[in-house]
Design an enzyme around this catalytic site. Structure first.
Site, PDB file in Angstrom:
ATOM      1  N   HIS A   1       0.954  -1.097  -0.008  1.00 40.85           N
ATOM      2  CA  HIS A   1      -0.008  -0.134   0.066  1.00 40.85           C
ATOM      3  C   HIS A   1       0.971   1.115  -0.075  1.00 40.85           C
ATOM      4  O   HIS A   1       1.807   1.407  -0.843  1.00 40.85           O
ATOM      5  CB  HIS A   1      -0.914  -0.114   1.263  1.00 40.85           C
TER       6      HIS A   1
ATOM      7  N   HIS B   1      -2.181  -2.456 -10.200  1.00 41.64           N
ATOM      8  CA  HIS B   1      -2.946  -1.941  -9.097  1.00 41.64           C
ATOM      9  C   HIS B   1      -4.312  -3.137  -9.285  1.00 41.64           C
ATOM     10  O   HIS B   1      -4.556  -3.561 -10.315  1.00 41.64           O
ATOM     11  CB  HIS B   1      -3.324  -0.351  -9.627  1.00 41.64           C
TER      12      HIS B   1
ATOM     13  N   ASP C   1       2.444   5.429  -6.444  1.00 41.73           N
ATOM     14  CA  ASP C   1       3.545   5.666  -5.568  1.00 41.73           C
ATOM     15  C   ASP C   1       4.869   5.678  -6.247  1.00 41.73           C
ATOM     16  O   ASP C   1       6.032   5.694  -5.779  1.00 41.73           O
ATOM     17  CB  ASP C   1       3.550   4.277  -4.703  1.00 41.73           C
TER      18      ASP C   1
HETATM   19  C1  COA Z   1      -0.888  -3.245  -6.108  1.00 41.41           C
HETATM   20  C2  COA Z   1      -0.787  -4.837  -5.910  1.00 41.41           C
HETATM   21  C3  COA Z   1      -0.759  -5.197  -4.489  1.00 41.41           C
HETATM   22  C4  COA Z   1      -2.370  -4.962  -6.456  1.00 41.41           C
HETATM   23  O1  COA Z   1      -2.309  -6.578  -6.350  1.00 41.41           O
HETATM   24  P1  COA Z   1      -3.477  -7.541  -6.610  1.00 41.41           P
HETATM   25  O2  COA Z   1      -4.619  -6.746  -7.390  1.00 41.41           O
HETATM   26  O3  COA Z   1      -3.695  -8.472  -5.466  1.00 41.41           O
HETATM   27  O4  COA Z   1      -2.737  -8.349  -7.971  1.00 41.41           O
HETATM   28  P2  COA Z   1      -2.000  -9.719  -7.788  1.00 41.41           P
HETATM   29  O5  COA Z   1      -1.155  -9.702  -6.658  1.00 41.41           O
HETATM   30  O6  COA Z   1      -3.055 -10.614  -7.611  1.00 41.41           O
HETATM   31  O7  COA Z   1      -1.194  -9.917  -8.968  1.00 41.41           O
HETATM   32  C5  COA Z   1      -1.772 -10.128 -10.388  1.00 41.41           C
HETATM   33  C6  COA Z   1      -0.676 -10.721 -11.270  1.00 41.41           C
HETATM   34  O8  COA Z   1       0.081  -9.463 -11.538  1.00 41.41           O
HETATM   35  C7  COA Z   1       1.388  -9.622 -11.137  1.00 41.41           C
HETATM   36  N1  COA Z   1       1.834  -8.491 -10.607  1.00 41.41           N
HETATM   37  C8  COA Z   1       1.207  -7.480 -10.044  1.00 41.41           C
HETATM   38  N2  COA Z   1       1.883  -6.342  -9.595  1.00 41.41           N
HETATM   39  C9  COA Z   1       3.024  -6.655 -10.004  1.00 41.41           C
HETATM   40  C10 COA Z   1       4.376  -5.949  -9.696  1.00 41.41           C
HETATM   41  N3  COA Z   1       4.491  -4.997  -9.389  1.00 41.41           N
HETATM   42  N4  COA Z   1       5.426  -6.731 -10.177  1.00 41.41           N
HETATM   43  C11 COA Z   1       5.421  -7.673 -10.828  1.00 41.41           C
HETATM   44  N5  COA Z   1       4.205  -8.488 -10.802  1.00 41.41           N
HETATM   45  C12 COA Z   1       3.120  -7.855 -10.486  1.00 41.41           C
HETATM   46  C13 COA Z   1       1.344 -10.747 -10.111  1.00 41.41           C
HETATM   47  O9  COA Z   1       2.302 -11.360  -9.697  1.00 41.41           O
HETATM   48  C14 COA Z   1       0.470 -11.614 -10.533  1.00 41.41           C
HETATM   49  O10 COA Z   1       1.030 -12.368 -11.681  1.00 41.41           O
HETATM   50  P3  COA Z   1       0.289 -13.852 -11.766  1.00 41.41           P
HETATM   51  O11 COA Z   1      -1.081 -14.020 -12.079  1.00 41.41           O
HETATM   52  O12 COA Z   1       1.478 -14.439 -12.780  1.00 41.41           O
HETATM   53  O13 COA Z   1       0.810 -14.661 -10.674  1.00 41.41           O
HETATM   54  C15 COA Z   1       0.079  -5.336  -6.591  1.00 41.41           C
HETATM   55  O14 COA Z   1       0.039  -5.041  -8.194  1.00 41.41           O
HETATM   56  C16 COA Z   1       1.642  -5.197  -6.421  1.00 41.41           C
HETATM   57  O15 COA Z   1       2.143  -5.931  -5.353  1.00 41.41           O
HETATM   58  N6  COA Z   1       2.014  -3.877  -6.632  1.00 41.41           N
HETATM   59  C17 COA Z   1       3.543  -3.719  -6.029  1.00 41.41           C
HETATM   60  C18 COA Z   1       3.255  -2.820  -4.538  1.00 41.41           C
HETATM   61  C19 COA Z   1       2.765  -1.327  -5.002  1.00 41.41           C
HETATM   62  O16 COA Z   1       3.158  -0.796  -5.786  1.00 41.41           O
HETATM   63  N7  COA Z   1       1.653  -0.918  -4.379  1.00 41.41           N
HETATM   64  C20 COA Z   1       1.086   0.238  -4.182  1.00 41.41           C
HETATM   65  C21 COA Z   1      -0.160   0.224  -4.715  1.00 41.41           C
HETATM   66  S1  COA Z   1      -0.840   1.800  -5.023  1.00 41.41           S
END
Ligand code: COA
Length: 373
Positions: A220, A259, A310
């Protein structure tokens, strides 16, 4: 069979009039106003008014509102003493969380849940967040705190209390817009936390403390700190390609990308990207912006992911000289507007938030007394 939705994806947890997102089209609106239009014409303080009262203020109303905030910037001396007691190695978000928790002890009408009191508390919370963050940074560096300057707006005053000198116009405007863009964002994890807390009729400070704690996580608000650590590790544009390929091959996440809701580029990232470039040109240091641009290109090519809020804010904070461990505090300084607005909405039309779980443990076990085990 109850519906299963890990991470509550697709679940509507409340009705809200505060903001809405179209994740397919990349649209974000606060109270019906497009965030791009607000970023072009408005300010963080005006957006706080909009979120709390539901409309854009008239000139006179806005002057009074800014004055209200200005008059609430000071913190009790005991809060300063508390910040001095914390080890200098304390993470600034932990210092903020602790200070807000302590601040509730000074609210003599904690049991008064009227909207009038909660609006008053919202103003106070929004006004003191920058003071606490700036004070703690000075205290941990062995410096005297600098009291708020009533002649400066919310953001200019924060930079002044942090640095001990007035910031330039461009720096102030860039950070103010960064705050505006972080002010509110529907049912994200920290906002949901604040609403859960309000739904139990816990007081506003408790909900805000819980929201601060939730915002800290790297998935987050903590992501901007991780983005900066990544930019520092990459160091120069030529290293981006290798870094991304290695990280993705190792199954690591690239921080600041992806996201839950946006399937296109986050509209806030579109604005922040422009601001990061503008600020980089102003300070004469485009290092972080240029590495970020290369990252954007490579991560999209390799994984189809777009930057989120971010991502470019990390370059902005770095160019403003904000310490890396304070990046997430910038998010909190802004998002307290949205948290408080959501809590007020929740108190207004409350029903306890209490979801179900799917039990996957063992059942019907035979109990063996302690002496026979
Ligand atoms: C924001 C976030 C938590 C959303 O996650 P989510 O909706 O739960 O999506 P998931 O974690 O289920 O990811 C879906 C797919 O995309 C991939 N993915 C998502 N964000 C990714 C990232 N930043 N880097 C690499 N792969 C990513 C996941 O590995 C997953 O791949 P798969 O289906 O092959 O396993 C996620 O994109 C993330 O961890 N981002 C990095 C942290 C970040 O920037 N957070 C700030 C948010 S505003």
């Amino acid at each position: 069979m109850p519906l299963k939705s890990y991470g509550l994806e697709g679940v509507v947890a409340a009705e809200s009039e505060l903001s809405c997102i179209d994740g397919e089209k990349g649209i974000l609106e606060y109270r019906g106003y497009d965030v791009h239009k607000l970023a072009k014409n408005s300010s963080f303080e005006e957006v706080a008014f909009l979120l709390w009262y539901g409309y854009l203020p008239k000139k006179k109303e806005f002057e009074k509102f800014k004055n209200d905030l200005r008059n609430r910037r000071e913190v009790p001396e005991e809060i300063v003493e508390l910040l001095k007691l914390l080890p200098s190695t304390t993470h600034p978000m932990i210092a903020l969380r602790t200070a807000i928790s302590f601040l509730s002890s000074f609210d003599e009408r904690l049991e008064d849940y009227s909207e009038e009191r909660n609006m008053e508390r919202s103003k106070r919370l929004l006004a003191v967040f920058p003071t606490i963050v700036a004070y703690f940074d000075r205290i941990r560096n062995g410096k005297e705190v600098i009291p708020p300057d009533p002649h400066l707006n919310h953001t200019a005053n924060f930079l002044y209390m942090l640095r001990g000198e007035r910031a330039g116009e461009i720096e102030t405007r860039v950070l103010d817009l960064d705050f505006l863009l972080h002010a509110e964002h529907t049912m994200n994890a920290s906002t949901f936390t604040a609403r859960i807390s309000a739904s139990t009729l816990a007081d506003m400070y408790s909900g805000i403390v819980a929201a601060i704690a939730t915002l800290m996580g790297p998935l987050h608000g903590g992501a901007s700190q991780k983005v900066m650590e990544m930019l520092l590790e990459i160091g120069e544009v030529d290293n981006v390609e290798g870094y991304v390929k290695r990280a993705l091959a190792a199954g690591e996440r690239i921080m600041g990308f992806g996201h839950r809701v946006y399937k296109v580029m986050d509209p806030r990232a579109i604005e922040l990207r422009k601001l990061a470039q503008e600020l980089g040109e102003y300070t004469g240091d485009l290092t972080w912006y240029e590495i970020s641009e290369k990252l954007r290109e490579v991560v999209y090519r390799e994984k189809g992911l777009h930057p989120n809020v971010d991502f470019y804010s990390a370059s902005i904070y770095a160019n403003l000289g904000i310490p890396v461990d304070m990046f997430v505090c910038m998010f909190a300084i802004a998002r307290v507007a949205g948290w408080t607005a959501h809590m007020i909405e929740q108190y207004r039309d409350n029903r306890l938030i209490r979801p179900l779980q799917r039990y996957v443990g063992r059942k019907n076990l035979k109990y063996i007394p302690l002496e026979d085990r």
